[in-house]
Design a protein around this motif. Structure first.
Motif, PDB file in Angstrom:
ATOM      1  N   MET A   1       0.739  -1.169   0.215  1.00 38.60           N
ATOM      2  CA  MET A   1       0.409  -0.069  -0.112  1.00 38.60           C
ATOM      3  C   MET A   1       0.994   1.344   0.208  1.00 38.60           C
ATOM      4  N   ALA A   2       1.865   1.288   0.930  1.00 39.25           N
ATOM      5  CA  ALA A   2       2.910   2.348   0.775  1.00 39.25           C
ATOM      6  C   ALA A   2       3.386   2.525  -0.692  1.00 39.25           C
ATOM      7  N   MET A   3       3.834   1.802  -1.358  1.00 35.10           N
ATOM      8  CA  MET A   3       4.390   2.029  -2.742  1.00 35.10           C
ATOM      9  C   MET A   3       3.627   2.580  -3.751  1.00 35.10           C
ATOM     10  N   LEU A   4       2.355   2.066  -3.772  1.00 36.37           N
ATOM     11  CA  LEU A   4       1.307   2.207  -4.839  1.00 36.37           C
ATOM     12  C   LEU A   4       0.956   4.257  -4.545  1.00 36.37           C
ATOM     13  N   GLY A   5       0.625   4.346  -3.030  1.00 34.75           N
ATOM     14  CA  GLY A   5       0.080   5.355  -2.682  1.00 34.75           C
ATOM     15  C   GLY A   5       2.210   6.524  -2.275  1.00 34.75           C
ATOM     16  N   GLU A   6       3.141   5.917  -3.106  1.00 33.34           N
ATOM     17  CA  GLU A   6       3.620   6.688  -3.536  1.00 33.34           C
ATOM     18  C   GLU A   6       4.389   7.394  -1.644  1.00 33.34           C
ATOM     19  N   GLN A   7       4.766   6.184  -1.087  1.00 38.27           N
ATOM     20  CA  GLN A   7       4.727   7.016   0.350  1.00 38.27           C
ATOM     21  C   GLN A   7       6.179   6.509   0.742  1.00 38.27           C
ATOM     22  N   PHE A   8       7.274   6.131   0.126  1.00 38.10           N
ATOM     23  CA  PHE A   8       8.474   5.607  -0.047  1.00 38.10           C
ATOM     24  C   PHE A   8       9.111   7.257  -0.016  1.00 38.10           C
ATOM     25  N   MET A   9       8.637   8.426  -0.624  1.00 34.53           N
ATOM     26  CA  MET A   9       8.914   9.432  -1.566  1.00 34.53           C
ATOM     27  C   MET A   9      10.570   9.370  -1.712  1.00 34.53           C
ATOM     28  N   ALA A  10      10.464   8.106  -2.765  1.00 39.67           N
ATOM     29  CA  ALA A  10      11.270   7.914  -3.213  1.00 39.67           C
ATOM     30  C   ALA A  10      11.213   7.726  -5.199  1.00 39.67           C
ATOM     31  N   GLY A  11      10.396   9.119  -5.955  1.00 41.60           N
ATOM     32  CA  GLY A  11      10.771   8.974  -7.131  1.00 41.60           C
ATOM     33  C   GLY A  11      10.130   7.818  -7.653  1.00 41.60           C
ATOM     34  N   ASN A  12      11.345   7.509  -8.818  1.00 42.14           N
ATOM     35  CA  ASN A  12      10.724   6.751 -10.060  1.00 42.14           C
ATOM     36  C   ASN A  12      11.933   5.362  -9.225  1.00 42.14           C
ATOM     37  N   GLU A  13      12.445   5.622  -7.951  1.00 40.78           N
ATOM     38  CA  GLU A  13      13.109   4.761  -7.690  1.00 40.78           C
ATOM     39  C   GLU A  13      13.033   3.372  -7.275  1.00 40.78           C
ATOM     40  N   ILE A  14      11.796   3.062  -6.754  1.00 44.75           N
ATOM     41  CA  ILE A  14      11.384   1.731  -6.556  1.00 44.75           C
ATOM     42  C   ILE A  14      10.662   1.268  -7.555  1.00 44.75           C
ATOM     43  N   CYS A  15      11.132  -0.097  -7.389  1.00 41.82           N
ATOM     44  CA  CYS A  15      10.837  -1.047  -8.126  1.00 41.82           C
ATOM     45  C   CYS A  15      10.020  -1.770  -8.522  1.00 41.82           C
ATOM     46  N   GLY A  16       9.848  -2.354  -7.208  1.00 41.62           N
ATOM     47  CA  GLY A  16       8.706  -3.715  -6.815  1.00 41.62           C
ATOM     48  C   GLY A  16       9.280  -4.092  -5.321  1.00 41.62           C
ATOM     49  N   ILE A  17       8.760  -4.940  -4.914  1.00 38.10           N
ATOM     50  CA  ILE A  17       8.294  -5.329  -3.554  1.00 38.10           C
ATOM     51  C   ILE A  17       7.897  -7.187  -3.197  1.00 38.10           C
ATOM     52  N   VAL A  18       8.633  -7.970  -2.690  1.00 36.47           N
ATOM     53  CA  VAL A  18       8.656  -9.068  -3.026  1.00 36.47           C
ATOM     54  C   VAL A  18       8.694  -9.562  -1.662  1.00 36.47           C
ATOM     55  N   VAL A  19       7.774 -10.437  -2.007  1.00 38.68           N
ATOM     56  CA  VAL A  19       7.692 -11.370   0.023  1.00 38.68           C
ATOM     57  C   VAL A  19       7.157 -12.667  -0.270  1.00 38.68           C
ATOM     58  N   SER A  20       8.620 -13.678   0.456  1.00 34.23           N
ATOM     59  CA  SER A  20       9.377 -14.786  -0.187  1.00 34.23           C
ATOM     60  C   SER A  20       8.785 -15.941   1.669  1.00 34.23           C
ATOM     61  N   LEU A  21       8.381 -16.810   0.876  1.00 36.91           N
ATOM     62  CA  LEU A  21       7.695 -17.359   2.067  1.00 36.91           C
ATOM     63  C   LEU A  21       8.694 -18.791   1.908  1.00 36.91           C
ATOM     64  N   ARG A  22       9.195 -19.134   3.482  1.00 37.40           N
ATOM     65  CA  ARG A  22      10.209 -20.116   3.363  1.00 37.40           C
ATOM     66  C   ARG A  22       9.961 -20.401   4.361  1.00 37.40           C
ATOM     67  N   PHE A  23      10.657 -21.411   5.525  1.00 37.73           N
ATOM     68  CA  PHE A  23      10.251 -22.959   6.504  1.00 37.73           C
ATOM     69  C   PHE A  23      10.115 -22.266   7.421  1.00 37.73           C
ATOM     70  N   HIS A  24      11.340 -21.532   7.447  1.00 39.68           N
ATOM     71  CA  HIS A  24      11.230 -20.493   9.397  1.00 39.68           C
ATOM     72  C   HIS A  24      10.930 -19.884   9.583  1.00 39.68           C
ATOM     73  N   GLU A  25      10.765 -18.501   8.108  1.00 46.67           N
ATOM     74  CA  GLU A  25      10.667 -17.236   8.614  1.00 46.67           C
ATOM     75  C   GLU A  25       9.964 -17.011   6.874  1.00 46.67           C
ATOM     76  N   ASP A  26       9.627 -15.716   6.893  1.00 45.89           N
ATOM     77  CA  ASP A  26       9.870 -15.235   5.534  1.00 45.89           C
ATOM     78  C   ASP A  26      11.047 -13.939   5.558  1.00 45.89           C
ATOM     79  N   LEU A  27      10.549 -13.434   4.393  1.00 45.72           N
ATOM     80  CA  LEU A  27      11.508 -12.458   3.874  1.00 45.72           C
ATOM     81  C   LEU A  27      10.228 -11.455   3.107  1.00 45.72           C
ATOM     82  N   ILE A  28      10.709  -9.460   2.942  1.00 44.62           N
ATOM     83  CA  ILE A  28      10.271  -9.136   2.808  1.00 44.62           C
ATOM     84  C   ILE A  28      11.841  -8.145   1.678  1.00 44.62           C
ATOM     85  N   SER A  29      11.255  -8.199   0.250  1.00 43.67           N
ATOM     86  CA  SER A  29      12.007  -7.204  -0.550  1.00 43.67           C
ATOM     87  C   SER A  29      11.949  -6.079  -0.870  1.00 43.67           C
TER      88      SER A  29
END
Length: 219
Positions: free
Chosen positions: A138-166
């Protein structure tokens, strides 16, 4: 609006190698903007993938695992897709969801990503990951990062013991911008200043991918 909600249920299919289900479709065509809907600053695409097994652990295997689920150009289209998505806790390990600007594939080799990198957040298994993923999208869609065109995307990666967000950005060498993105993540997720976030360039990630011996994906 074109959506392929069934792509998020691929793990339920007994034949994941069916050609009709491969990631060969990389564009769903022009986005429609219905009258009265709230247009986003940038259009986005949602991708789904499951990590390749040890036998196909290469960039070609990864690209073949990508499924383009849907695209959005308005707030209403985003919620139309999001409300039909399978919840994170219902998806199997080694599943990734990628929300990227339209025209940028969630791959290191994409021209928009080759000189970039990503901030990585590690979270314990549970509902915390789902809330963090939603808030950052939601923050990316709403331009809340204040980073102009620098943001490319966000990934959530599900693993066995933890999850990662990039959070992927275009320019790894821009230290001021990468620091701004880091600070925005901490603010948006209400993380303490001491919270550990790891920054990795895509060049380093690609080198590690090529040189690290593959581990079999556990079922």
């Amino acid at each position: 609006m074109s959506n392929q909600y069934d792509a998020l249920k691929m793990h339920e299919s007994s034949d994941s190698g069916d050609e009709e289900g491969t990631g060969s479709i990389f564009d769903l065509g022009p986005i429609q903007y219905p009258n009265g809907e709230h247009k986003l600053e940038h259009p986005y695409c949602l991708w789904y993938s499951q990590r390749p097994n040890a036998a196909s652990r290469n960039t070609q295997g990864y690209s073949n695992s990508l499924r383009l689920v849907g695209q959005m150009g308005t707030v209403e289209q985003w919620w139309g897709i999001y409300c039909h998505m399978v919840r994170l806790q219902e998806l199997p390990p080694y599943t990734d969801l990628h929300l990227f600007k339209k025209g940028i594939q969630p791959m290191w080799e994409d021209p928009a990503n080759t000189k970039g990198g990503k901030w990585v957040i590690r979270l314990k298994k549970g509902y915390q990951s789902g809330r963090a993923w939603e808030n950052l999208c939601m923050a990316m869609l709403g331009e809340q990062f204040m980073a102009g065109n620098e943001i490319c995307g966000i990934v959530v990666s599900l693993r066995f013991h933890e999850d990662l967000i990039s959070i992927w950005n275009r320019t790894a060498t821009d230290q001021i911008m990468t620091a701004r993105i880091r600070d925005a993540v901490k603010r948006l997720l209400n993380l303490p200043s001491s919270a550990g976030l790891e920054y990795k360039t895509h060049t380093d990630s690609l080198k590690g991918w090529k040189t690290t011996p593959p581990n079999p994906v556990k079922s």
